[in-house]
Design a protein around this motif. Sequence first.
Motif, PDB file in Angstrom:
ATOM      1  N   HIS A  93      -2.938  -4.214   2.036  1.00 28.94           N
ATOM      2  CA  HIS A  93      -2.925  -2.769   2.941  1.00 28.94           C
ATOM      3  C   HIS A  93      -4.512  -2.923   3.575  1.00 28.94           C
ATOM      4  O   HIS A  93      -5.335  -3.035   4.666  1.00 28.94           O
ATOM      5  CB  HIS A  93      -3.252  -1.641   2.098  1.00 28.94           C
ATOM      6  N   VAL A 121       2.359   5.315  13.605  1.00 32.22           N
ATOM      7  CA  VAL A 121       2.334   5.301  12.156  1.00 32.22           C
ATOM      8  C   VAL A 121       1.517   4.138  11.891  1.00 32.22           C
ATOM      9  O   VAL A 121       1.077   3.654  11.244  1.00 32.22           O
ATOM     10  CB  VAL A 121       4.028   5.116  11.586  1.00 32.22           C
ATOM     11  N   ARG A 123      -0.982   3.109  13.733  1.00 35.08           N
ATOM     12  CA  ARG A 123      -2.852   3.778  13.522  1.00 35.08           C
ATOM     13  C   ARG A 123      -3.114   4.125  12.596  1.00 35.08           C
ATOM     14  O   ARG A 123      -4.070   4.126  12.432  1.00 35.08           O
ATOM     15  CB  ARG A 123      -2.451   4.898  14.607  1.00 35.08           C
ATOM     16  N   HIS A 124      -2.272   4.008  11.660  1.00 28.75           N
ATOM     17  CA  HIS A 124      -2.138   4.869  10.249  1.00 28.75           C
ATOM     18  C   HIS A 124      -3.645   4.115   9.279  1.00 28.75           C
ATOM     19  O   HIS A 124      -4.875   4.445   9.180  1.00 28.75           O
ATOM     20  CB  HIS A 124      -1.201   3.921   8.990  1.00 28.75           C
ATOM     21  N   SER A 125      -4.000   2.561   9.516  1.00 32.67           N
ATOM     22  CA  SER A 125      -5.002   1.913   8.293  1.00 32.67           C
ATOM     23  C   SER A 125      -6.233   2.250   9.553  1.00 32.67           C
ATOM     24  O   SER A 125      -7.354   1.936   9.284  1.00 32.67           O
ATOM     25  CB  SER A 125      -4.648   0.596   8.677  1.00 32.67           C
ATOM     26  N   THR A 127      -6.991   4.325  11.221  1.00 33.78           N
ATOM     27  CA  THR A 127      -7.594   6.223  11.336  1.00 33.78           C
ATOM     28  C   THR A 127      -8.615   6.817   9.915  1.00 33.78           C
ATOM     29  O   THR A 127      -8.203   6.526   9.088  1.00 33.78           O
ATOM     30  CB  THR A 127      -6.269   7.122  11.046  1.00 33.78           C
ATOM     31  N   GLU A 145      -6.631  12.558  16.093  1.00 33.69           N
ATOM     32  CA  GLU A 145      -5.158  12.268  16.945  1.00 33.69           C
ATOM     33  C   GLU A 145      -4.980  12.316  17.957  1.00 33.69           C
ATOM     34  O   GLU A 145      -3.947  11.650  18.617  1.00 33.69           O
ATOM     35  CB  GLU A 145      -4.852  13.939  16.314  1.00 33.69           C
ATOM     36  N   SER A 148      -5.607   8.745  18.606  1.00 34.01           N
ATOM     37  CA  SER A 148      -4.261   8.028  18.004  1.00 34.01           C
ATOM     38  C   SER A 148      -3.575   7.478  19.449  1.00 34.01           C
ATOM     39  O   SER A 148      -2.583   6.891  19.807  1.00 34.01           O
ATOM     40  CB  SER A 148      -4.007   8.654  17.202  1.00 34.01           C
ATOM     41  N   SER A 188      -2.201  -1.397  14.807  1.00 32.20           N
ATOM     42  CA  SER A 188      -3.544  -1.480  13.943  1.00 32.20           C
ATOM     43  C   SER A 188      -4.888  -2.547  14.402  1.00 32.20           C
ATOM     44  O   SER A 188      -5.703  -2.403  13.415  1.00 32.20           O
ATOM     45  CB  SER A 188      -3.224  -2.024  12.655  1.00 32.20           C
ATOM     46  N   ASP A 309       7.425   0.850   5.279  1.00 30.57           N
ATOM     47  CA  ASP A 309       5.813   1.224   4.705  1.00 30.57           C
ATOM     48  C   ASP A 309       5.171   0.273   4.657  1.00 30.57           C
ATOM     49  O   ASP A 309       4.550   0.193   4.277  1.00 30.57           O
ATOM     50  CB  ASP A 309       6.284   1.930   3.310  1.00 30.57           C
ATOM     51  N   GLU A 312       2.625   0.240   6.639  1.00 28.94           N
ATOM     52  CA  GLU A 312       0.954   0.274   6.369  1.00 28.94           C
ATOM     53  C   GLU A 312       0.758   0.031   4.817  1.00 28.94           C
ATOM     54  O   GLU A 312      -0.463   0.912   4.707  1.00 28.94           O
ATOM     55  CB  GLU A 312       2.216   1.796   5.801  1.00 28.94           C
ATOM     56  N   THR A 314       1.542   0.067   2.081  1.00 29.28           N
ATOM     57  CA  THR A 314       1.891   0.644   0.946  1.00 29.28           C
ATOM     58  C   THR A 314       3.371  -0.601  -0.131  1.00 29.28           C
ATOM     59  O   THR A 314       3.858   0.548  -0.894  1.00 29.28           O
ATOM     60  CB  THR A 314       2.647   1.845   1.575  1.00 29.28           C
TER      61      THR A 314
END
Length: 324
Positions: A93, A121, A123-125, A127, A145, A148, A188, A309, A312, A314
């Motif tokens: 991550h 998903v 974009r997670h890092s 946000t 949101e 994104s 990302s 994942d 992401e 993880t």
Amino acid sequence: MTRTMTTSTVPAPRPAENATATPVLEARGVIMRFGGLTAVNNVDLTVNSGEIVGLIGPNGAGKTTFFNCLTGLYVPTEGTVSYKGTVLPPKPHLVTQAGIARTFQNIRLFANMTVLENVLVGRHSRTKEGLFSAILRGPGYKRAEAESRERAMELLEFTGLAAKAEHLARNLPYGEQRKLEIARALASEPGLLLLDEPTAGMNPQETRAAEELVFAIRDKGIAILVIEHDMRFIFNLCDRTAVLVQGQKIVEGDRETVQSDERVITAYLGAPLEGTTDSATAGTTNTTESTTEAAPSTGTAEDTDADADADEGTNSTDSTEADQ
Ligand SMILES: Nc1ncnc2c1ncn2[C@@H]1O[C@H](COP(=O)(O)OP(=O)(O)OP(=O)(O)O)[C@@H](O)[C@H]1O
């Protein structure tokens, strides 16, 4: 799987616009041992801004293991990986947050989510909104949101998937699933994109489209390191190519340098490399016949939810869980 190597004449790579020699990625002395097996043996590699760099080698040469070291999925036994001058901790991550994104040899999409959701998903890092903001769905969360979604749609336009934004990922044809993986990686906002066999399983038409996409990504200022068995693809795209054999980088250079190197030819014909008896086994026998159709070594989106994942950040750094 046995794959083939082409040495046919192809057009020279298009030079990157405004290419400079600023290092984006610097791997120094990277070693990865699994018990008595040295899968990556003291590899140095630099990718500069504006560059597309290829990483080739026979099956089992250590290419994916090296990628896993670069992205923190594996903790290298020795060596360092730096991004834009800063040594990266081997945590996926943190590597993603720093600016390195990747795709996997085996497609890893959320099969039962839409195309758009898969990109979101990714974009997670990027946000910043926290848990409470998400639960309360306050104005900050709603704004983030909306931004994104807008950015995700831009990426779907860029990769040619916008018309399928609401389709389930599992229903995309194979080539589009690979594009979606790239769109998700781009979400990302990386400065460096690592592509692990992006054309595996693609037909020649899809492969040509993938080439155009890689050039377009480079033209957006994102440096690229790509593993590929399709030599036509590699030599069309790459400014430089490094060759791994039994975990060691045996040569690096332009198409002519690589194609004329005796050690590369020997490696692709399956002969053992001298002085590397404790290293990874020699690759499977390949030929120098031309092909642009690598056989698929991949799953489809249908069986990949559990693995998704990784993008992401993880994933554990337990080597047995990382991608092969
Ligand atoms: N988690 C692991 N534990 C033990 N050995 C491993 C592990 N991952 C990879 N290896 C071994 O390391 C060597 C390099 O494998 P790797 O998958 O990196 O090669 P590759 O060049 O990517 O091959 P391919 O082109 O077939 O994908 C192989 O001998 C492989 O069996």
